[in-house]
Design a protein around this motif. Structure first.
Motif, PDB file in Angstrom:
ATOM      1  N   VAL A   1      23.891 -83.337  82.519  1.00 16.79           N
ATOM      2  CA  VAL A   1      22.938 -84.339  83.102  1.00 16.79           C
ATOM      3  C   VAL A   1      23.645 -85.581  82.662  1.00 16.79           C
ATOM      4  CG1 VAL A   1      20.859 -82.965  83.195  1.00 16.79           C
ATOM      5  CG2 VAL A   1      21.393 -84.037  81.062  1.00 16.79           C
TER       6      VAL A   1
ATOM      7  N   ALA B   1      14.926 -82.270  85.040  1.00 11.08           N
ATOM      8  CA  ALA B   1      15.810 -82.798  83.949  1.00 11.08           C
ATOM      9  C   ALA B   1      14.876 -83.641  82.991  1.00 11.08           C
ATOM     10  CB  ALA B   1      16.478 -83.995  84.669  1.00 11.08           C
TER      11      ALA B   1
ATOM     12  N   SER C   1      19.316 -87.202  84.818  1.00 12.12           N
ATOM     13  CA  SER C   1      19.482 -86.883  85.984  1.00 12.12           C
ATOM     14  C   SER C   1      20.511 -86.325  86.236  1.00 12.12           C
ATOM     15  CB  SER C   1      19.379 -88.293  86.830  1.00 12.12           C
ATOM     16  OG  SER C   1      20.889 -89.052  86.769  1.00 12.12           O
ATOM     17  N   PHE C   2      20.525 -85.235  87.185  1.00 14.06           N
ATOM     18  CA  PHE C   2      21.476 -84.272  87.568  1.00 14.06           C
ATOM     19  C   PHE C   2      22.831 -84.876  88.377  1.00 14.06           C
ATOM     20  CE2 PHE C   2      17.815 -81.642  86.789  1.00 14.06           C
ATOM     21  CZ  PHE C   2      18.410 -80.573  86.289  1.00 14.06           C
TER      22      PHE C   2
END
Length: 705
Positions: free
Chosen positions: A87, A119, A124-125
């Motif tokens: 991430v 997440a 964030s991914f």
């Protein structure tokens, strides 16, 4: 000189120009090509390790919000589902394990599932770059498979890459379209990306040919269309229940015992009677004194009443959730009495006299009584919450030769006349040893039915849980056992709840799991993070309550409302202070020690603890009625302001009919159909396209009031 000779004489002069053009063409075609190292570097942070209690596979990140595509077989069953992913947080890439993962959608034909992962805060991914759908894939083109194959001893060889060629761009296997590739696909690669030499995902690695090397198959990314994905319960039954009794009437072909119109009428009549009496409960909660310790609690009248059995005082109390008062009490002299509720009806069975009694819960009058002798006595009574006309009775028969447990037989008893129709358990694949049975000493079962009274879940003292369906008309009438009993639960008091079509909740002292039975009839649970959690359905809404002690010290219990089927958190808070003193006195924490009930109709959460003479009540606060766009109403126009970056555009990738997006105003609009089922959560999937051309998906959850 002949013309032939002239052409060959001129040819050497043209060679330099031809070779220059050919070299320039090759240079242009390879300008953006990456070698294996470059592809791996570009794609590795968008490839995740997907783990369950039974194995592992790979997945591809589709959005920064945590949408992930993988193979369905990787997450079936999805016991203890978790992912390991990179991430992005504060500009740095961090490897992390994420346990808040659910199966969001499945593909009706392909072996595909969409996961939703949450997440960590502030992270964030990292989405993969998908090849444009209109970009051709050529046979002979270089390709790469990235994933997490299993190595010696089952050890995960995380983030490995293999290289090969696209052997065929379209290969039909079982009437479905696949890419055939020579790059190795090994166990653990399933669900991972197949990439071209630009690091774009062109397919999802799925399977390989047995006993052949270099023959693998991937689902083309061009066939990865979000609109095609459906909820798990809508996946075709013959696909979902492979190897089980999917063709049996009563499993794939039974209509509900009562119609949707009848259930709607029962619900509307209850609303009309109780809603005017509705009195809000303060946020701090209330404690209602009980005449004795509660032994059993059932929900009645579409979630507006509780039926409480007090064995120590030979009484059954009818508690009104609308005004938080007792409507009255019914005498019940038999401490081993069985009770069941359906609509506004209460049925009481007295084992000592084999007497059946029926009461109207709004008037508390006895409407009929009749002696009913079945076998060695009834062990279980079940009615659908909105089915006031059919009662399922299970009665004991003598153990067979060499057997210790009593066999059970089903019967349907129709109200109001209490006419009995004896049925049989049936199955085309299972033996009689797989049918419901119980120790001869067991006096009662725990279980439930769906609202229509068609599907039943039942557990005995040996922690075996059965799921079966009723077919009460025609030549094939009977009670169809859909699969072998689930007996993987330790401890006592395993309580099953049927949430909606194809989903069951099982709760015991040591494990609470959500079974997504629409996809697998084996254990397909999602155990909670804490073994001391207590779960229950929200009556009148597609959600469950997760009631558990918090990780903080001192451990203050928390209430969490999770939508079905996505398990999205709709509401979470600590319990009211008025409850805390009572709950602190609970020595253990689990099914049988703490019992909860939630009603969306009365917007109330009720709780009682074993041996205590108090009923704890608090507002459910399922929906914030004051926030604009927080919920939709049947028959009304719904609007919600969307949030996505300036300069980006949004399109509706998947959603209900009559839903649109006003891109200029960033507003999601929906004319909610008047016939839509109430008390559910609808999901819309948005495709966000950013100014630089990359895309991601965004989810919107809309509760329907």
């Amino acid at each position: 000189m002949s013309n032939f000779s002239k052409r060959w004489a001129l040819a050497p002069k043209a060679f330099p120009l031809v070779w220059a053009l050919l070299f320039f063409s090759l240079l242009q075609s390879n300008l953006h090509a990456l070698d294996a190292t470059g592809v791996f570097k570009k794609v590795k942070s968008s490839t995740v390790l997907v783990e369950t209690a039974l194995g592992h596979g790979s997945g591809v990140v589709l959005s920064a919000q945590g949408l992930i595509v993988t193979n369905l077989h990787v997450v079936s069953p999805d016991i203890d589902l978790r992912i390991h992913a990179d991430v992005s947080r504060h500009g740095k890439i961090v490897a992390t394990e994420i346990t808040e993962v659910v199966v969001l959608k499945v593909h009706p034909q392909y072996d595909l599932a969409i996961l939703q992962a949450k997440a960590p805060q502030g992270a964030s991914f990292i989405p993969a770059t998908m090849a444009p759908r209109d970009q051709a894939v050529s046979s002979g083109a270089r390709c790469y498979v990235i994933g997490n194959p299993a190595g010696p001893g089952g050890k995960v060889l995380d983030l490995s890459i293999t290289e090969g060629l696209v052997s065929a761009t379209s290969r039909e296997v079982e009437k479905l379209d696949y890419l055939q590739i020579s790059a190795q696909i090994n166990p653990g690669n399933s669900g991972g990306p197949v990439c071209n030499d630009q690091g774009q995902v062109i397919g999802i690695a799925t399977f390989k040919a047995i006993r052949l090397e270099g023959v693998g198959f991937a689902i083309p990314s061009r066939n990865l269309v979000m609109q095609d994905f459906v909820d798990q319960a809508k996946r075709p039954v013959k696909e979902a229940l492979a190897g089980h009794d999917s063709e049996l009437p009563g499993i794939d072909g039974a209509s509900p015992i009562i119609s949707a119109d009848t259930m709607r009428e029962v619900e509307q009549q209850a609303d009309k009677h109780f809603r005017p009496q509705s009195t809000p409960v303060p946020e701090e909660g209330v404690i209602v004194p009980m005449p004795a310790a509660v032994d059993e609690m059932l929900v009645a009248n579409a979630g507006w009443q509780l039926v409480l059995r007090f064995a120590s005082i030979n009484s059954i109390g009818v508690f009104n959730l609308a005004n938080q008062k007792f409507d009255g009490f019914i005498e019940c002299a038999d401490p081993d009495a069985l009770i069941a509720t359906g609509g506004r009806m209460l049925v009481v069975y007295l084992p000592s006299s084999h007497q059946l009694e029926v009461y109207d819960l709004e008037t508390l009058e006895k409407t009929v009584e009749k002696p009913v002798q079945l076998g060695q006595g009834m062990k279980a009574l079940q009615m659908g919450a909105l089915n006031p006309s059919h009662l399922l009775a299970l009665y004991a028969t003598p153990p067979g030769r060499g057997m210790l447990d009593s066999s059970l037989q089903p019967a349907i008893i129709t109200l109001p006349d209490l006419d009995v129709s004896e049925l049989e358990f049936k199955s085309r694949q299972l033996g009689k040893n797989d049918f419901p049975h119980a120790p001869a000493s067991q006096k009662r079962f725990v279980g439930c039915m769906d609202d229509s009274g068609t599907q039943v879940a039942l557990s005995n003292d040996s922690n075996s849980t059965w799921l079966f369906r009723l077919l009460v008309e025609g030549e094939d009438r009977g009670v169809y056992v859909s699969h072998r009993p689930m007996n993987n639960y330790q401890g006592s008091s395993t309580q099953p709840y049927l949430l909606d079509e194809g989903r069951m909740l099982l709760a015991s002292k040591n494990l609470v799991a959500l079974h997504l039975l629409g996809d697998s009839l084996d254990l397909a649970g999602r155990p909670t993070l804490r073994p001391d959690a207590v779960l229950a359905p929200v009556w009148g809404f597609k959600a469950i309550v997760n009631f558990t002690r918090a990780f903080t010290s001192p451990a203050v219990p928390e209430i969490e409302i999770l939508s079905i089927p996505h398990l999205k958190n709709l509401n979470k808070r600590t319990v009211p202070e008025t409850w805390q003193e009572t709950l602190k006195q609970v020595s253990s924490w689990g099914a049988g020690d703490v019992t909860i009930m939630a009603s969306a109709k009365a917007d109330l959460l009720a709780c009682w603890t074993a041996g205590d003479k108090r009923l704890l009540l608090a507002p459910l606060n399922l929906i914030n009625h004051n926030a604009p766009g927080s919920f939709a109403e049947v028959g009304e126009k719904f609007e919600r302001t969307l949030r996505f970056p300036e300069g980006s555009s949004a399109a509706l990738a998947s959603g209900p009919e009559q839903m649109t997006i006003d891109a200029a105003k960033k507003i999601l609009q929906w004319q909610v159909p008047s016939g839509l089922e109430r008390q559910q959560t609808v999901t819309a999937l948005l495709l966000i396209t950013h100014p630089d051309g990359h895309t991601e998906y965004q989810l919107e959850h809309i509760p329907v009031k």
